[in-house]
Design an enzyme around this catalytic site. Sequence first.
Site, PDB file in Angstrom:
ATOM      1  N   GLY A 123       3.007  -1.267   4.283  1.00 27.90           N
ATOM      2  CA  GLY A 123       2.981   0.173   4.035  1.00 27.90           C
ATOM      3  C   GLY A 123       4.386   0.693   3.763  1.00 27.90           C
ATOM      4  O   GLY A 123       4.914   0.590   2.661  1.00 27.90           O
ATOM      5  N   GLY A 124       5.012   1.238   4.783  1.00 30.55           N
ATOM      6  CA  GLY A 124       6.322   1.876   4.644  1.00 30.55           C
ATOM      7  C   GLY A 124       7.348   1.046   3.885  1.00 30.55           C
ATOM      8  O   GLY A 124       8.043   1.572   2.996  1.00 30.55           O
ATOM      9  N   ASN A 156       0.866  -1.177   0.000  1.00 25.05           N
ATOM     10  CA  ASN A 156       0.000   0.000   0.000  1.00 25.05           C
ATOM     11  C   ASN A 156       0.902   1.225   0.000  1.00 25.05           C
ATOM     12  O   ASN A 156       1.516   1.549   1.016  1.00 25.05           O
ATOM     13  CB  ASN A 156      -0.885  -0.050   1.262  1.00 25.05           C
ATOM     14  N   TRP A 157       0.953   1.898  -1.144  1.00 23.32           N
ATOM     15  CA  TRP A 157       1.902   3.011  -1.282  1.00 23.32           C
ATOM     16  C   TRP A 157       1.378   4.312  -0.678  1.00 23.32           C
ATOM     17  O   TRP A 157       2.106   5.317  -0.641  1.00 23.32           O
ATOM     18  CB  TRP A 157       2.244   3.237  -2.762  1.00 23.32           C
ATOM     19  N   LYS A 158       0.120   4.314  -0.278  1.00 24.37           N
ATOM     20  CA  LYS A 158      -0.488   5.510   0.336  1.00 24.37           C
ATOM     21  C   LYS A 158      -0.244   6.752  -0.548  1.00 24.37           C
ATOM     22  O   LYS A 158      -0.164   6.625  -1.763  1.00 24.37           O
ATOM     23  CB  LYS A 158       0.020   5.683   1.768  1.00 24.37           C
ATOM     24  N   SER A 212       3.672  -2.434  10.310  1.00 24.64           N
ATOM     25  CA  SER A 212       5.120  -2.457  10.504  1.00 24.64           C
ATOM     26  C   SER A 212       5.776  -3.791  10.144  1.00 24.64           C
ATOM     27  O   SER A 212       6.719  -4.226  10.810  1.00 24.64           O
ATOM     28  CB  SER A 212       5.475  -2.053  11.936  1.00 24.64           C
ATOM     29  N   GLU A 216      -6.677   4.391   8.082  1.00 23.32           N
ATOM     30  CA  GLU A 216      -6.532   5.828   7.794  1.00 23.32           C
ATOM     31  C   GLU A 216      -7.795   6.382   7.144  1.00 23.32           C
ATOM     32  O   GLU A 216      -8.188   7.520   7.410  1.00 23.32           O
ATOM     33  CB  GLU A 216      -5.294   6.050   6.903  1.00 23.32           C
ATOM     34  N   GLU A 243      -5.145  -5.398  10.566  1.00 24.72           N
ATOM     35  CA  GLU A 243      -4.105  -4.391  10.797  1.00 24.72           C
ATOM     36  C   GLU A 243      -4.376  -3.688  12.123  1.00 24.72           C
ATOM     37  O   GLU A 243      -5.167  -2.727  12.164  1.00 24.72           O
ATOM     38  CB  GLU A 243      -4.115  -3.358   9.672  1.00 24.72           C
ATOM     39  N   GLY A 289       2.592   1.958  10.853  1.00 22.76           N
ATOM     40  CA  GLY A 289       3.520   3.081  10.718  1.00 22.76           C
ATOM     41  C   GLY A 289       4.225   3.460  12.009  1.00 22.76           C
ATOM     42  O   GLY A 289       4.847   4.511  12.094  1.00 22.76           O
ATOM     43  N   HIS A 296      -9.276   0.765   5.136  1.00 25.88           N
ATOM     44  CA  HIS A 296      -8.001   1.019   5.810  1.00 25.88           C
ATOM     45  C   HIS A 296      -8.220   1.951   6.998  1.00 25.88           C
ATOM     46  O   HIS A 296      -9.050   2.863   6.932  1.00 25.88           O
ATOM     47  CB  HIS A 296      -6.998   1.643   4.828  1.00 25.88           C
TER      48      HIS A 296
HETATM   49  P1  PGA Z   1       3.029   0.046   7.732  1.00 30.04           P
HETATM   50  O1  PGA Z   1       1.557   0.255   7.102  1.00 30.04           O
HETATM   51  O2  PGA Z   1       3.580  -1.208   7.119  1.00 30.04           O
HETATM   52  O3  PGA Z   1       3.783   1.275   7.342  1.00 30.04           O
HETATM   53  O4  PGA Z   1       2.836  -0.082   9.211  1.00 30.04           O
HETATM   54  C1  PGA Z   1       0.689  -0.816   6.903  1.00 30.04           C
HETATM   55  C2  PGA Z   1      -0.593  -0.327   6.304  1.00 30.04           C
HETATM   56  O5  PGA Z   1      -0.993   0.804   6.605  1.00 30.04           O
HETATM   57  O6  PGA Z   1      -1.246  -1.035   5.516  1.00 30.04           O
END
Ligand code: PGA
Length: 251
Positions: free
Chosen positions: A234-235, A9-11, A213, A97, A167, A173, A95
């Site tokens: 994510g990251g 997930n590149w956000k 993470s 967010e 998640e 993050g 998600h």
């Molecule tokens: P993260 O994000 O790996 O940076 O914790 C995961 C996600 O939001 O899907």
Amino acid sequence: MRDKIVAGNWKMHKNAEETEDLLNELINKLPADAAVHIIVAPAFVNLASAVQHLEYTNINVAAQNMHQAESGAFTGEISAAMLNGIGVTSVILGHSERRAYFNETPELLKNKVDTALKNNLLVIFCFGEELKDRQANSHFELVEKQLSESLFHLQEKDWANVILAYEPVWAIGTGETASPEQAQEMHAFIRKTVEEKFGPSVSQHVAILYGGSVKPDNAKEIFSKPDVDGGLIGGAALKADDFVAIVEAAV
Ligand code: PGA
């Protein structure tokens, strides 16, 4: 045996040029024959070029969101049919967010899931508890509620196009991960919850990804747990070497 899936997930990262660069690196470095389903979710504006770029590869493209309506006067929004039209095969919904910053409610997500499935998109449905829920020991209850409110109306056949992504919000993050044992405990609970409602043929086939993470140094242990079928990253999905290492950890 369920196949392993690793999704990135590149956000809201990577402009057009950076997207192309990262995709090129992934094409060069990812194992072409890995028995892992690989998905990347760049930003909306880069989806069409990503699909074209990845045409002859084993990497699929997902959107990070979509609107619940088929079409209409919704300025700035993107429909499932538009995603379909450019060859996007899946969509991330729910998600944390989106839930936290864009007020996406369980009812809204239920509608989004229905629209996505109706348009033949594979749904990667995210959910998970916040730290306060875990501290109050209500994380199982909360997760069950999230599943039931947005997915329990589905029919058995719909589950062929649903991937679950657990998640825990406190791990996204933050550098803090659920331990492999905590992940397994929750994933087994999720599978049992799905089984109670939809039966074993659904629960044994549905993929349950872990997200929060995941990094090259913890991926293998998390993915080795029997009910963890891969990860939503994510990251670490923004760096080709890290993402490739995570995919390799899932093999
Ligand atoms: P993260 O994000 O790996 O940076 O914790 C995961 C996600 O939001 O899907």
